[in-house]
Design a protein around this motif. Structure first.
Motif, mmCIF file in Angstrom:
data_model
loop_
_atom_site.group_PDB
_atom_site.id
_atom_site.type_symbol
_atom_site.label_atom_id
_atom_site.label_comp_id
_atom_site.label_asym_id
_atom_site.label_seq_id
_atom_site.Cartn_x
_atom_site.Cartn_y
_atom_site.Cartn_z
ATOM 1 N N THR A 1 20.959 93.882 10.225
ATOM 2 C CA THR A 1 20.315 92.752 9.557
ATOM 3 C C THR A 1 21.299 91.651 9.158
ATOM 4 O O THR A 1 20.879 90.529 8.857
ATOM 5 C CB THR A 1 19.592 93.230 8.295
ATOM 6 O OG1 THR A 1 20.545 93.853 7.408
ATOM 7 C CG2 THR A 1 18.504 94.239 8.642
ATOM 8 N N THR B 1 14.704 91.822 1.449
ATOM 9 C CA THR B 1 14.349 92.252 2.789
ATOM 10 C C THR B 1 14.061 93.740 2.780
ATOM 11 O O THR B 1 14.854 94.532 2.283
ATOM 12 C CB THR B 1 15.493 91.958 3.780
ATOM 13 O OG1 THR B 1 15.770 90.563 3.758
ATOM 14 C CG2 THR B 1 15.114 92.377 5.187
ATOM 15 N N ARG C 1 19.161 87.142 14.219
ATOM 16 C CA ARG C 1 20.237 87.993 14.717
ATOM 17 C C ARG C 1 19.682 89.098 15.621
ATOM 18 O O ARG C 1 20.338 89.513 16.575
ATOM 19 C CB ARG C 1 21.022 88.575 13.560
ATOM 20 C CG ARG C 1 21.561 87.523 12.596
ATOM 21 C CD ARG C 1 23.047 87.586 12.476
ATOM 22 N NE ARG C 1 23.537 86.433 11.706
ATOM 23 C CZ ARG C 1 24.528 85.681 12.089
ATOM 24 N NH1 ARG C 1 25.118 85.934 13.256
ATOM 25 N NH2 ARG C 1 24.933 84.667 11.371
ATOM 26 N N SER D 1 17.788 87.572 9.581
ATOM 27 C CA SER D 1 17.848 88.880 10.241
ATOM 28 C C SER D 1 17.051 88.882 11.537
ATOM 29 O O SER D 1 17.456 89.513 12.527
ATOM 30 C CB SER D 1 17.344 89.981 9.304
ATOM 31 O OG SER D 1 16.007 89.758 8.925
ATOM 32 N N LEU E 1 23.075 91.789 6.437
ATOM 33 C CA LEU E 1 22.982 91.673 4.979
ATOM 34 C C LEU E 1 23.969 92.635 4.317
ATOM 35 O O LEU E 1 23.817 93.851 4.386
ATOM 36 C CB LEU E 1 21.551 91.963 4.517
ATOM 37 C CG LEU E 1 20.486 90.988 5.048
ATOM 38 C CD1 LEU E 1 19.095 91.437 4.640
ATOM 39 C CD2 LEU E 1 20.764 89.567 4.552
#
Length: 429
Positions: A350, A333, A285, A282, A352
């Motif tokens: 993120t 996270t 990114r 994350s 995710l």
């Protein structure tokens, strides 16, 4: 300064009157490139005044407001919801601008974490004549944590390339040992209201009537919290800045000259204390999105995480990002919800997914609120977030800065009408 009701505002007391600083205006004069010292009136605002639109800012300018300090962030995760709207309105009226962060050491945050959050929300203003400021009024024993303030100031200086001002009441100056901050040439914006809370206005209040040592002089004085500013309101914080446009530009490191502080600063080349939390993926990114800027600011903001995160960035940009699912691993996270966030926006930010792998305090994924912490507890077998098509707005941007002469077509394409306000995180087609 006006904040939400849970914050103790130490500037609302009545600091004792002390002998005036006889050398104040003379000291301010030394900072100017010209031989004559000038000064200006201005204000500071936050969401409690609402967005200061272009028309409101124009009225304020006509009424004598030459500058304004705008609250942008607080703690580690809060962003003022109208900050960018106000900043655009002020810019359109030609009002000089500063941005401030309300410190929350009382929440257990490190100064590095809060500095990084402030920088992430204000990066679009760096190099544009904007002065960064630390608003220091945590209350109680935290007022004595001068080391916390110094570390925040140092970290923001490294990222911005200029030295922030620090705001506090005259009484707070005497609560702790501020010599390290003053000796490092971080300018003082002092607050104190010798006239109490009666209706005031934009005016020349004269020299600061308080002892501001260990500072040699104050850069600005907030002399009332009940000033009338045309177009903005009747109970506005009003200020006096000891300098003119050239002085302001020097403090901001803008086009009129270099930083007005005696020791010009440049971004640090080495990591500073503290580092962002979160998984490498994350963070990588976020770097690619531009949240951590370019070198050397990126190295400063990532701190001890720089090597591992940059290595992952290089992999992704080289096309070596794994696309197959990885089994047997789990990820945990924690993300602080920002103003305007949805769980989908957080997942996209993120990378995710799916949304079902996120847990939220309310138990309802459609109900999250700024300041809350949401947690991703899924396995690493999640798919990548869908690619964002378009431009993601960053703090400080406007339609003009993004599209130039094509701004009106972009406004029509995205259904944006006058006064053409855009917000950080908004995706433009």
């Amino acid at each position: 300064m006006h904040h939400h009701s849970t914050i103790t505002t130490s500037t609302r007391g009545h600091p004792p009157l002390i002998t005036r600083l006889t050398g104040l205006l003379l000291a301010a004069t030394v900072m100017l490139t010209s031989g004559v010292a000038m000064a200006d009136t201005g204000m500071d605002v936050s969401k409690w005044q609402g967005c200061v639109s272009a028309s409101a800012a124009a009225q304020a300018k006509a009424g004598g407001a030459a500058f304004a300090f705008v609250k942008v962030s607080e703690g580690n995760g809060y962003t003022d919801s109208v900050a960018d709207c106000t900043m655009q309105g002020l810019a359109s009226a030609g009002i000089r601008r500063g941005v401030y962060h309300y410190a929350r050491p009382d929440l257990g945050n490190t100064p590095e974490a809060e500095a990084d959050w402030f920088v992430s929300q204000t990066r679009g203003y760096i190099g544009k004549g904007v002065i960064p400021v630390l608003d220091w009024e945590p209350g109680g024993s935290y007022n004595t944590w001068t080391w916390w303030a110094k570390r925040w100031l140092d970290r923001v200086q490294a990222a911005w390339g200029v030295k922030p001002l620090i705001y506090m009441s005259a009484s707070v100056i005497k609560a702790g040992d501020w010599r390290a901050v003053a000796n490092a040439d971080y300018g003082l914006w002092v607050a104190g209201y010798p006239a109490g809370y009666t209706q005031d206005r934009l005016r020349d209040p004269g020299a600061v009537p308080y002892d501001v040592s260990p500072w040699k002089f104050a850069a600005a004085w907030q002399y009332s919290s009940s000033g009338r500013v045309p177009g903005v309101g009747d109970r506005i914080d009003v200020n006096w800045f000891y300098g003119d446009a050239a002085t302001w530009a020097k403090y901001a490191g803008a086009e009129h000259g270099t930083n007005a502080n005696p020791t010009p600063s440049t971004p640090a080349e080495t990591p500073q204390q503290g580092a962002p939390t979160g998984d490498v993926e994350s963070l990588a990114r976020a770097v690619i999105r531009g949240d951590y800027g370019n070198m050397p600011q990126r190295r400063v903001l990532l701190g001890s995480r720089y090597d591992e995160v940059q290595a992952r960035v290089d992999q992704i940009l080289a096309g070596n990002a794994p696309t197959s699912q990885t089994t047997g691993q789990t990820a945990a996270t924690r993300v602080t919800v920002r103003a305007g966030d949805t769980l989908s926006a957080i997942a996209a930010r993120t990378g995710l997914w799916p949304l079902s792998a996120w847990s939220v305090p309310s138990g309802d994924r459609n109900r999250i609120y700024p300041g809350q912490t949401v947690v991703y507890t899924g396995s690493a077998t999640t798919s990548q977030a869908p690619a964002t098509s378009g431009h993601v707005v960053r703090a400080g941007e406007s339609l003009w800065s993004i599209y130039g002469t094509g701004w009106s077509a972009a406004a029509a394409r995205n259904g944006i009408s006058a006064p053409y306000v855009i917000y950080p995180g908004q995706v433009l087609r």
